[in-house]
Scaffold this active site. Structure first.
Site, PDB file in Angstrom:
ATOM      1  N   GLY A  52      -2.305 -65.989 -13.821  1.00 11.22           N
ATOM      2  CA  GLY A  52      -2.886 -67.263 -14.235  1.00 11.22           C
ATOM      3  C   GLY A  52      -2.100 -67.880 -15.368  1.00 11.22           C
ATOM      4  O   GLY A  52      -1.543 -67.172 -16.220  1.00 11.22           O
ATOM      5  N   HIS A  85      -4.484 -54.034 -12.518  1.00 13.41           N
ATOM      6  CA  HIS A  85      -4.430 -55.357 -13.145  1.00 13.41           C
ATOM      7  C   HIS A  85      -3.609 -55.255 -14.441  1.00 13.41           C
ATOM      8  O   HIS A  85      -3.926 -55.872 -15.456  1.00 13.41           O
ATOM      9  CB  HIS A  85      -5.848 -55.849 -13.450  1.00 13.41           C
ATOM     10  CG  HIS A  85      -6.025 -57.339 -13.349  1.00 13.41           C
ATOM     11  ND1 HIS A  85      -6.574 -57.955 -12.250  1.00 13.41           N
ATOM     12  CD2 HIS A  85      -5.719 -58.361 -14.205  1.00 13.41           C
ATOM     13  CE1 HIS A  85      -6.613 -59.264 -12.445  1.00 13.41           C
ATOM     14  NE2 HIS A  85      -6.091 -59.535 -13.619  1.00 13.41           N
ATOM     15  N   TYR A 126      -1.994 -62.873 -25.169  1.00 18.20           N
ATOM     16  CA  TYR A 126      -2.672 -63.113 -23.881  1.00 18.20           C
ATOM     17  C   TYR A 126      -1.884 -62.424 -22.762  1.00 18.20           C
ATOM     18  O   TYR A 126      -2.458 -61.769 -21.891  1.00 18.20           O
ATOM     19  CB  TYR A 126      -2.782 -64.619 -23.605  1.00 18.20           C
ATOM     20  CG  TYR A 126      -3.003 -64.970 -22.150  1.00 18.20           C
ATOM     21  CD1 TYR A 126      -4.166 -64.575 -21.487  1.00 18.20           C
ATOM     22  CD2 TYR A 126      -2.044 -65.676 -21.418  1.00 18.20           C
ATOM     23  CE1 TYR A 126      -4.363 -64.875 -20.143  1.00 18.20           C
ATOM     24  CE2 TYR A 126      -2.233 -65.980 -20.076  1.00 18.20           C
ATOM     25  CZ  TYR A 126      -3.387 -65.570 -19.445  1.00 18.20           C
ATOM     26  OH  TYR A 126      -3.588 -65.855 -18.115  1.00 18.20           O
ATOM     27  N   THR A 182      -8.565 -60.621  -5.096  1.00 16.80           N
ATOM     28  CA  THR A 182      -8.549 -59.712  -6.249  1.00 16.80           C
ATOM     29  C   THR A 182      -9.969 -59.251  -6.551  1.00 16.80           C
ATOM     30  O   THR A 182     -10.856 -60.074  -6.795  1.00 16.80           O
ATOM     31  CB  THR A 182      -7.940 -60.418  -7.481  1.00 16.80           C
ATOM     32  OG1 THR A 182      -6.610 -60.809  -7.154  1.00 16.80           O
ATOM     33  CG2 THR A 182      -7.911 -59.504  -8.701  1.00 16.80           C
ATOM     34  N   ARG A 229       8.504 -51.761 -15.202  1.00 14.47           N
ATOM     35  CA  ARG A 229       9.330 -52.248 -16.310  1.00 14.47           C
ATOM     36  C   ARG A 229      10.828 -52.134 -16.026  1.00 14.47           C
ATOM     37  O   ARG A 229      11.648 -52.526 -16.859  1.00 14.47           O
ATOM     38  CB  ARG A 229       9.018 -51.454 -17.606  1.00 14.47           C
ATOM     39  CG  ARG A 229       7.570 -51.560 -18.054  1.00 14.47           C
ATOM     40  CD  ARG A 229       7.240 -52.951 -18.575  1.00 14.47           C
ATOM     41  NE  ARG A 229       5.840 -53.087 -18.942  1.00 14.47           N
ATOM     42  CZ  ARG A 229       4.881 -53.571 -18.140  1.00 14.47           C
ATOM     43  NH1 ARG A 229       5.186 -53.977 -16.904  1.00 14.47           N
ATOM     44  NH2 ARG A 229       3.643 -53.687 -18.538  1.00 14.47           N
TER      45      ARG A 229
HETATM   46  C1  LIG Z   1      -0.988 -63.147 -18.113  1.00 15.88           C
HETATM   47  C2  LIG Z   1      -1.508 -62.502 -16.867  1.00 15.88           C
HETATM   48  C3  LIG Z   1      -2.343 -63.223 -16.029  1.00 15.88           C
HETATM   49  C4  LIG Z   1      -2.816 -62.623 -14.855  1.00 15.88           C
HETATM   50  N1  LIG Z   1      -3.591 -63.364 -14.009  1.00 15.88           N
HETATM   51  C5  LIG Z   1      -3.965 -62.829 -12.816  1.00 15.88           C
HETATM   52  C6  LIG Z   1      -4.665 -63.622 -11.868  1.00 15.88           C
HETATM   53  O1  LIG Z   1      -4.951 -64.784 -12.099  1.00 15.88           O
HETATM   54  N2  LIG Z   1      -5.004 -63.025 -10.699  1.00 15.88           N
HETATM   55  C7  LIG Z   1      -4.689 -61.725 -10.410  1.00 15.88           C
HETATM   56  O2  LIG Z   1      -5.018 -61.224  -9.329  1.00 15.88           O
HETATM   57  N3  LIG Z   1      -4.017 -60.977 -11.289  1.00 15.88           N
HETATM   58  C8  LIG Z   1      -3.623 -61.499 -12.463  1.00 15.88           C
HETATM   59  N4  LIG Z   1      -2.904 -60.735 -13.352  1.00 15.88           N
HETATM   60  C9  LIG Z   1      -2.547 -59.344 -12.995  1.00 15.88           C
HETATM   61  C10 LIG Z   1      -1.202 -59.295 -12.291  1.00 15.88           C
HETATM   62  O3  LIG Z   1      -1.272 -59.850 -10.997  1.00 15.88           O
HETATM   63  C11 LIG Z   1      -0.730 -57.844 -12.129  1.00 15.88           C
HETATM   64  O4  LIG Z   1      -1.749 -57.091 -11.538  1.00 15.88           O
HETATM   65  C12 LIG Z   1      -0.346 -57.210 -13.465  1.00 15.88           C
HETATM   66  O5  LIG Z   1       0.280 -58.144 -14.329  1.00 15.88           O
HETATM   67  C13 LIG Z   1       0.612 -56.051 -13.215  1.00 15.88           C
HETATM   68  O6  LIG Z   1       0.853 -55.330 -14.363  1.00 15.88           O
HETATM   69  P1  LIG Z   1       2.206 -55.505 -15.231  1.00 15.88           P
HETATM   70  O7  LIG Z   1       2.104 -56.854 -15.881  1.00 15.88           O
HETATM   71  O8  LIG Z   1       2.102 -54.393 -16.188  1.00 15.88           O
HETATM   72  O9  LIG Z   1       3.363 -55.399 -14.294  1.00 15.88           O
HETATM   73  C14 LIG Z   1      -2.451 -61.297 -14.534  1.00 15.88           C
HETATM   74  C15 LIG Z   1      -1.623 -60.594 -15.405  1.00 15.88           C
HETATM   75  C16 LIG Z   1      -1.144 -61.179 -16.551  1.00 15.88           C
HETATM   76  C17 LIG Z   1      -0.218 -60.389 -17.444  1.00 15.88           C
END
Ligand SMILES: Cc1cc2nc3c(=O)[nH]c(=O)nc-3n(C[C@H](O)[C@H](O)[C@H](O)COP(=O)(O)O)c2cc1C
Length: 378
Positions: free
Chosen positions: A83, A270, A28, A159, A305
């Site tokens: 989330g 995202h 996930y 978002t 990273r």
């Molecule tokens: C497990 C997970 C849950 C996420 N949930 C949300 C969310 O609820 N709202 C949102 O705007 N972005 C969400 N994102 C996106 C992150 O805000 C962000 O854009 C993204 O993780 C960045 O990429 P990276 O993980 O490669 O650094 C989520 C990302 C992950 C990995």
């Protein structure tokens, strides 16, 4: 203390997290859209950016702080909204809130956070920003906006890159659902990861804590596709604070959002979780910066990273950078100590990279003069 637990890089944290988390939870967090070509391309694009070291510039005193909406942030990176963070470790949301408070950086609180938005605003010492998803006909969304206002949030992050939840095969394969459901497949997975499962048993299984079912029920899979420009205008009218729009990759969209009253744009794919064919966000950042000019606030996330990646984002035009998965892996690997280790190693890497580039402030990074270009190809 800095380098214990065997974590010397975010890759170490991910490797440890993969051992400790049930497959369903790891996938996930780690999974991306489609065939994950976008994620691979994005990583390659980040790697392909090369920086030019400089010498004899007296870089002994280096400052990692930046000004963000006229407030000082002690680190050039913050926490992107995610989330169900408590899936990575019990109390993860609160660990993130605390580190955001200590370093005075934004803590993105997701619509589907696993701790409620009021608690997180307090725990973060007021540094939290509330992230909003438009869903269904938008009526529930507007209730959340009012609630964030009443709680005292000063910044809303809208978002927009999830008109529908992306298909992430790794996540689907394990039957991942929110709220959590445990069938035979998940039972075996949890039994094989007893450390995580016992902690979840003691702490209670993570929930979408902003919804008690009375006021507004959130269905993660519900369509978010009905949002349009009139909805944005409405939101701009009712939200008195700063409005950040997250999930923009197109320069024309960025220009129109600026005109429509966005206070900042968060360039993001995202984390490649939505569109497998999306361009690498780090390259879109450069294009959007060129379109909006030097003064409009642009934030960046996706694919960070290392500290060098953070520096690259500033060189490509960011005014602030947000971290995603790597923080969840840090906590899954070693709880609060894992989070501190990763946070400190990123800080150290940013500082060392600044020394290499011959700069002493983050503001000095914001020029493409730091990019190395191969003269043979010129
Ligand atoms: C497990 C997970 C849950 C996420 N949930 C949300 C969310 O609820 N709202 C949102 O705007 N972005 C969400 N994102 C996106 C992150 O805000 C962000 O854009 C993204 O993780 C960045 O990429 P990276 O993980 O490669 O650094 C989520 C990302 C992950 C990995």
């Amino acid at each position: 203390m800095l380098f214990d637990a065997g974590i010397h890089s975010t890759a170490d944290a991910r490797r440890l997290a993969q051992k400790r988390l049930p497959w369903m939870v790891f996938d996930y967090i780690d999974g991306a859209a489609g065939q994950e070509h976008g994620a691979a391309l994005s990583a390659q694009a980040m790697q392909d950016i090369r920086l030019t070291p400089r010498v004899l510039r007296n870089v002994a005193a280096r400052d990692l702080s930046v000004s963000l909406f006229d407030k000082p942030a002690l680190r050039p990176f913050g926490i992107s909204p995610m989330g169900m963070c408590n899936l990575s470790a019990p109390g993860a949301d609160l660990m993130l809130a605390k580190i955001a408070q200590e370093h005075r950086v934004p803590h993105g609180v997701s619509t589907v956070a696993s701790t409620n938005l009021e608690t997180l605003l307090k725990a973060s010492g007021g540094t939290a920003w509330f992230q909003l998803y438009f869903t269904g006909d938008g009526s529930g969304t507007l209730k959340l906006v009012e609630r964030a206002k009443t709680a005292g949030y000063d910044t809303l992050v809208l978002t927009l890159d999830v008109p529908e939840v992306g298909r992430r095969p790794r996540e689907l394969r394990h039957g991942f659902k929110m709220p959590f459901r445990i069938g035979p497949r998940q039972f075996v997975d949890f039994a094989l990861h007893p450390r995580w499962s016992l902690a979840a048993l003691v702490g209670g299984s993570p929930k979408m804590a902003n919804f008690d079912g009375k006021d507004y029920v959130f269905d993660r899979t519900e369509s978010r596709a009905a949002a349009d420009w009139s909805y944005f205008d409405k939101l701009r009218t009712i939200w008195p604070g700063k409005l950040v729009v997250k999930g923009v990759l197109n320069p024309e969209d960025a220009l129109r959002l600026r005109e429509a009253g966005a206070d900042a744009i968060q360039v993001s794919s995202h984390g490649c979780r939505q569109l497998d064919s999306a361009p690498p966000a780090i390259l879109a950042l450069r294009d959007i910066r060129a379109a909006v000019g030097p003064d409009f606030p642009l934030f960046f996330d996706s694919g960070i990273r290392s500290g060098e990646d953070i520096v690259k984002a500033y060189v490509m035009g960011a005014d602030f950078v947000f971290l995603g998965r790597i923080l969840l892996f840090a906590m899954a690997a070693s709880g609060v100590s894992g989070l501190n280790i990763v946070w400190n190693l990123l800080s150290q890497e940013v500082s060392l990279t600044m020394a290499q580039l011959g700069v002493t402030t983050i503001a000095d990074l914001k020029t493409q003069d730091h990019l190395w270009t191969c003269s043979a190809s010129n």
